[in-house]
Scaffold this motif. Structure first.
Motif, PDB file in Angstrom:
ATOM      1  N   SER A 134       0.836  -1.216   0.000  1.00  0.00           N
ATOM      2  CA  SER A 134       0.000   0.000   0.000  1.00  0.00           C
ATOM      3  C   SER A 134       0.861   1.253   0.000  1.00  0.00           C
ATOM      4  CB  SER A 134      -0.931   0.008   1.217  1.00  0.00           C
ATOM      5  OG  SER A 134      -1.829  -1.080   1.159  1.00  0.00           O
ATOM      6  N   LEU A 135       1.885   1.273   0.829  1.00  0.00           N
ATOM      7  CA  LEU A 135       2.762   2.450   0.881  1.00  0.00           C
ATOM      8  C   LEU A 135       3.574   2.597  -0.407  1.00  0.00           C
ATOM      9  CD1 LEU A 135       3.956   2.340   4.600  1.00  0.00           C
ATOM     10  CD2 LEU A 135       2.389   3.999   3.553  1.00  0.00           C
ATOM     11  N   PHE A 136       4.036   1.491  -0.974  1.00  0.00           N
ATOM     12  CA  PHE A 136       4.767   1.564  -2.236  1.00  0.00           C
ATOM     13  C   PHE A 136       3.865   2.116  -3.336  1.00  0.00           C
ATOM     14  CE2 PHE A 136       7.586  -2.127  -0.715  1.00  0.00           C
ATOM     15  CZ  PHE A 136       8.600  -1.271  -0.323  1.00  0.00           C
ATOM     16  N   THR A 137       2.606   1.698  -3.358  1.00  0.00           N
ATOM     17  CA  THR A 137       1.651   2.200  -4.352  1.00  0.00           C
ATOM     18  C   THR A 137       1.479   3.701  -4.203  1.00  0.00           C
ATOM     19  OG1 THR A 137       0.489   0.084  -4.432  1.00  0.00           O
ATOM     20  CG2 THR A 137      -0.746   2.030  -5.162  1.00  0.00           C
ATOM     21  N   LEU A 138       1.323   4.153  -2.979  1.00  0.00           N
ATOM     22  CA  LEU A 138       1.158   5.584  -2.730  1.00  0.00           C
ATOM     23  C   LEU A 138       2.421   6.355  -3.089  1.00  0.00           C
ATOM     24  CD1 LEU A 138      -0.338   8.049  -1.722  1.00  0.00           C
ATOM     25  CD2 LEU A 138       0.152   7.314   0.637  1.00  0.00           C
ATOM     26  N   TYR A 139       3.572   5.853  -2.692  1.00  0.00           N
ATOM     27  CA  TYR A 139       4.824   6.537  -3.011  1.00  0.00           C
ATOM     28  C   TYR A 139       5.001   6.639  -4.522  1.00  0.00           C
ATOM     29  CZ  TYR A 139       9.766   7.840  -3.004  1.00  0.00           C
ATOM     30  OH  TYR A 139      10.960   8.489  -3.217  1.00  0.00           O
ATOM     31  N   ASN A 140       4.675   5.567  -5.233  1.00  0.00           N
ATOM     32  CA  ASN A 140       4.778   5.560  -6.688  1.00  0.00           C
ATOM     33  C   ASN A 140       3.941   6.694  -7.292  1.00  0.00           C
ATOM     34  OD1 ASN A 140       5.676   3.329  -8.964  1.00  0.00           O
ATOM     35  ND2 ASN A 140       3.957   4.593  -9.581  1.00  0.00           N
ATOM     36  N   LYS A 141       2.744   6.841  -6.841  1.00  0.00           N
ATOM     37  CA  LYS A 141       1.860   7.904  -7.346  1.00  0.00           C
ATOM     38  C   LYS A 141       2.459   9.283  -7.063  1.00  0.00           C
ATOM     39  CE  LYS A 141      -2.230   9.370  -8.828  1.00  0.00           C
ATOM     40  NZ  LYS A 141      -2.639   9.188 -10.212  1.00  0.00           N
ATOM     41  N   LEU A 142       2.983   9.468  -5.869  1.00  0.00           N
ATOM     42  CA  LEU A 142       3.513  10.784  -5.481  1.00  0.00           C
ATOM     43  C   LEU A 142       4.824  11.103  -6.195  1.00  0.00           C
ATOM     44  CD1 LEU A 142       2.744  10.785  -1.650  1.00  0.00           C
ATOM     45  CD2 LEU A 142       1.411  11.835  -3.492  1.00  0.00           C
TER      46      LEU A 142
END
Length: 191
Positions: free
Chosen positions: A35-43
């Motif tokens: 979940s955090l990797f997905t969010l970091y990727n977007k940002l």
């Protein structure tokens, strides 16, 4: 240019999702990391695109994923804010020291050769050296390289649901969450 509302919603939803994994099950650590990797990727993608729109960097027709995660995100934020966010927070600092210890002791191999996943001990040793650096830009780049390498090992490698992975994923998620919050604040303030 204001931060697009969809980015605010994405940030809030994925951060909340990650925070809801409480570690009661082994899969919680993996799900939190994903979940955090997905969010970091977007940002970091948004930060990369913003740097390109400002003509700070030039993009080709393929997205520079590793550079976005390890070079362009700190270029957008600034190395010192990331350095401070990680080193001044005792929990983040402790997590980083734990990771450095595990990599130094070869409990985990971070830099793996493709396609066989063989350890590259010299590269891990170099990573440890950079993680221990007192130079903010070197340390931050190494931290982001560590995070990105673990992400690649999880997404593209053969990482098994094994309890030993908690010793890697738990501290990584603490540091990654601090990076995400710092990057989101920079995006919110700049756009």
């Amino acid at each position: 240019m204001a931060l697009h509302p969809h980015l605010n919603d994405f940030y809030n939803e994925w951060l909340s999702k990650a925070d809801n994994y409480d570690g009661r099950q082994l899969s919680d650590y993996f799900n939190k990391a994903f979940s955090l990797f997905t969010l970091y990727n977007k940002l970091y993608a948004e930060a990369t695109f913003e740097l390109a729109r400002r003509n700070v960097i030039t993009l080709s027709n393929t997205f520079p994923d590793r550079k976005g995660a390890t070079e362009y995100a700190p270029k957008f934020i600034g190395y010192m804010p990331l350095y401070i966010a990680i080193t001044d927070d005792q929990n983040c600092s402790d997590c980083l020291q734990s990771l450095i210890g595990h990599i130094s002791d070869h409990d985990f191999y971070i830099k793996l050769s493709m396609p066989y996943g063989e350890p590259q001990i010299e590269k891990d040793n170099d990573l440890v050296k950079r993680l221990n650096s007192k130079i903010p830009s070197v340390k931050v780049t190494a931290i982001l390289d560590l995070i990105y390498s673990v992400r690649c090992n999880m997404f593209h490698g053969n990482k098994q649901f094994d309890h030993v992975q908690v010793e890697l994923l738990s501290p990584i998620t603490v540091i990654l969450r601090a990076v995400i919050i710092t990057l989101y604040a920079a995006l919110r303030d700049e756009l």
